[in-house]
Design a protein around this motif. Structure first.
Motif, PDB file in Angstrom:
ATOM      1  N   LEU A   1       0.824  -1.204   0.000  1.00 35.25           N
ATOM      2  CA  LEU A   1       0.000   0.000   0.000  1.00 35.25           C
ATOM      3  C   LEU A   1       0.865   1.265   0.000  1.00 35.25           C
ATOM      4  CD1 LEU A   1      -2.840  -1.030   2.485  1.00 35.25           C
ATOM      5  CD2 LEU A   1      -2.962  -0.886  -0.012  1.00 35.25           C
ATOM      6  N   LEU A   2       2.004   1.211   0.693  1.00 37.02           N
ATOM      7  CA  LEU A   2       2.906   2.354   0.662  1.00 37.02           C
ATOM      8  C   LEU A   2       3.478   2.548  -0.739  1.00 37.02           C
ATOM      9  CD1 LEU A   2       4.401   4.652   2.019  1.00 37.02           C
ATOM     10  CD2 LEU A   2       6.170   3.013   2.720  1.00 37.02           C
ATOM     11  N   LYS A   3       3.808   1.447  -1.419  1.00 37.08           N
ATOM     12  CA  LYS A   3       4.318   1.558  -2.795  1.00 37.08           C
ATOM     13  C   LYS A   3       3.262   2.154  -3.718  1.00 37.08           C
ATOM     14  CE  LYS A   3       7.084  -2.611  -2.136  1.00 37.08           C
ATOM     15  NZ  LYS A   3       7.214  -4.022  -2.537  1.00 37.08           N
ATOM     16  N   ALA A   4       2.015   1.723  -3.548  1.00 29.48           N
ATOM     17  CA  ALA A   4       0.935   2.266  -4.373  1.00 29.48           C
ATOM     18  C   ALA A   4       0.765   3.755  -4.107  1.00 29.48           C
ATOM     19  CB  ALA A   4      -0.363   1.514  -4.088  1.00 29.48           C
ATOM     20  N   HIS A   5       0.819   4.140  -2.834  1.00 30.45           N
ATOM     21  CA  HIS A   5       0.748   5.557  -2.483  1.00 30.45           C
ATOM     22  C   HIS A   5       1.866   6.336  -3.165  1.00 30.45           C
ATOM     23  CE1 HIS A   5       0.678   9.238  -0.027  1.00 30.45           C
ATOM     24  NE2 HIS A   5       1.996   9.096  -0.038  1.00 30.45           N
ATOM     25  N   THR A   6       3.074   5.775  -3.142  1.00 30.80           N
ATOM     26  CA  THR A   6       4.232   6.447  -3.737  1.00 30.80           C
ATOM     27  C   THR A   6       4.030   6.703  -5.222  1.00 30.80           C
ATOM     28  OG1 THR A   6       5.729   5.440  -2.111  1.00 30.80           O
ATOM     29  CG2 THR A   6       6.723   6.267  -4.132  1.00 30.80           C
ATOM     30  N   LEU A   7       3.467   5.736  -5.927  1.00 33.02           N
ATOM     31  CA  LEU A   7       3.231   5.913  -7.357  1.00 33.02           C
ATOM     32  C   LEU A   7       2.244   7.054  -7.624  1.00 33.02           C
ATOM     33  CD1 LEU A   7       3.095   2.209  -8.595  1.00 33.02           C
ATOM     34  CD2 LEU A   7       4.833   3.903  -9.139  1.00 33.02           C
ATOM     35  N   VAL A   8       1.170   7.098  -6.868  1.00 38.16           N
ATOM     36  CA  VAL A   8       0.189   8.170  -7.061  1.00 38.16           C
ATOM     37  C   VAL A   8       0.806   9.515  -6.677  1.00 38.16           C
ATOM     38  CG1 VAL A   8      -2.064   9.074  -6.383  1.00 38.16           C
ATOM     39  CG2 VAL A   8      -1.760   6.614  -6.713  1.00 38.16           C
ATOM     40  N   ALA A   9       1.586   9.525  -5.596  1.00 40.89           N
ATOM     41  CA  ALA A   9       2.225  10.773  -5.168  1.00 40.89           C
ATOM     42  C   ALA A   9       3.180  11.275  -6.233  1.00 40.89           C
ATOM     43  CB  ALA A   9       2.961  10.552  -3.843  1.00 40.89           C
ATOM     44  N   ARG A  10       3.900  10.358  -6.884  1.00 37.67           N
ATOM     45  CA  ARG A  10       4.819  10.777  -7.942  1.00 37.67           C
ATOM     46  C   ARG A  10       4.064  11.297  -9.158  1.00 37.67           C
ATOM     47  NH1 ARG A  10       9.283   5.984  -7.237  1.00 37.67           N
ATOM     48  NH2 ARG A  10      10.385   6.980  -5.505  1.00 37.67           N
ATOM     49  N   CYS A  11       2.920  10.730  -9.411  1.00 44.22           N
ATOM     50  CA  CYS A  11       2.083  11.281 -10.484  1.00 44.22           C
ATOM     51  C   CYS A  11       1.698  12.726 -10.169  1.00 44.22           C
ATOM     52  CB  CYS A  11       0.825  10.430 -10.655  1.00 44.22           C
ATOM     53  SG  CYS A  11       1.035   9.032 -11.781  1.00 44.22           S
ATOM     54  N   ASN A  12       1.376  12.988  -8.926  1.00 41.41           N
ATOM     55  CA  ASN A  12       1.045  14.347  -8.535  1.00 41.41           C
ATOM     56  C   ASN A  12       2.217  15.290  -8.760  1.00 41.41           C
ATOM     57  OD1 ASN A  12      -1.486  13.495  -7.752  1.00 41.41           O
ATOM     58  ND2 ASN A  12      -0.961  13.302  -5.589  1.00 41.41           N
TER      59      ASN A  12
END
Length: 288
Positions: free
Chosen positions: A104-115
């Motif tokens: 879940l942290l990795k998934a969060h990181t991907l979305v955060a990088r998209c931002n």
């Protein structure tokens, strides 16, 4: 046009500098998204740096502390990948299907990088690289824009799950995400009670992780108290954190130890004897 060098782009996001009222992100952007799920995305929670310098006259320069070399972050590719990587959406869905705090942290990181990539585009920041690389970057930015709304809605929930499980790197991710995922709130609503509560909670979590031996949290706190990033400058606490980080480097046999020690020693020498004694005592309370 603002230019960001690869030295800065190779570091994890510090979405904290202002330029003309627009929030500018200096990021580890696209090439970390290119790799497989268990590649650099997994390393993201363990590789953090101090605020990068954006080369622009209207942005204040911040002196960074010594960064530990990391073999997990490579130079950007000179050519496009030979095989088509999994789509961003499928990668996030795979991580969510695992439903463990680390994923879940990795998934969060991907979305955060998209931002971050969207912030770069909004601020008209040029991403350097070959023509093939820029093509890949643009494809990934397009994927970011096409993400389901649910990802943007839920990505802070994923981070909260990682925080509850004390996943290494989660407190730093919280710092980088900003209050409820809105980093602009720190500059637009600095006195908002919710923002102030977020700061207290975030710094408590960072200090908890730093005292438990997490070097990423140590670096984040030192950046905060040394450069006034999200917190008032506190030279005494900054020196203590740099001493603790030096001890962490020493235990791990880091190649950056010599330079980190010199940097910490300069911080300590700038204090008066009373504050030096306090910093040494405080630094001794961290595990490594």
């Amino acid at each position: 046009m603002i230019r960001i060098g690869w030295k800065d782009l190779g570091l994890k996001t510090r979405r904290s500098l202002l330029l003309g009222g627009a929030l500018v992100a200096a990021a580890s952007v696209a090439y970390l998204l290119i790799d497989p799920i268990d590649g650099p995305v997994e390393a993201a929670a363990a590789t953090v740096a101090s605020p990068p310098t954006i080369v622009a006259s209207s942005v204040p320069h911040r002196t960074s502390h010594v960064l530990e070399p990391s073999p997990k972050i490579a130079a950007p590719p000179s050519a496009a990948p030979t095989s088509q990587p999994a789509s961003l959406r499928s990668r996030i869905e795979t991580l969510l299907a695992r439903n463990d705090p680390e994923s879940l942290l990795k998934a969060h990181t991907l979305v955060a990088r998209c931002n971050v990539m969207r912030d770069l585009e909004t601020a008209n920041v040029e991403v350097p690289g070959s023509a093939e690389y820029k093509q890949t970057y643009q494809r990934q930015l397009d994927e970011c824009k096409a993400m389901p709304f649910a990802f943007q809605r839920d990505f802070m929930t994923w981070l909260n799950a990682a925080l509850a499980a004390r996943v290494p790197g989660s407190s730093v991710a919280l710092l980088e995400a900003g209050p409820n995922g809105d980093i602009s709130a720190l500059t637009q609503r600095p006195d908002d009670p919710l923002v102030l509560e977020w700061k207290r909670t975030t710094f408590d979590l960072l200090m908890r992780d730093a005292k438990a031996g997490n070097a990423d949290a140590l670096r984040a706190l030192s950046s905060a108290y040394g450069h006034g990033l999200y917190a008032p400058i506190d030279p005494k606490l900054d020196a203590a954190l740099e001493m603790a980080l030096t001890a962490s480097y020493e235990k791990r046999g880091s190649r950056a130890l010599k330079y980190q020690k010199e940097y910490a020693d300069r911080k300590l020498a700038a204090l008066n004897p009373t504050d030096q004694a306090w910093a040494k005592d405080f630094a001794a309370g961290f595990k490594h």
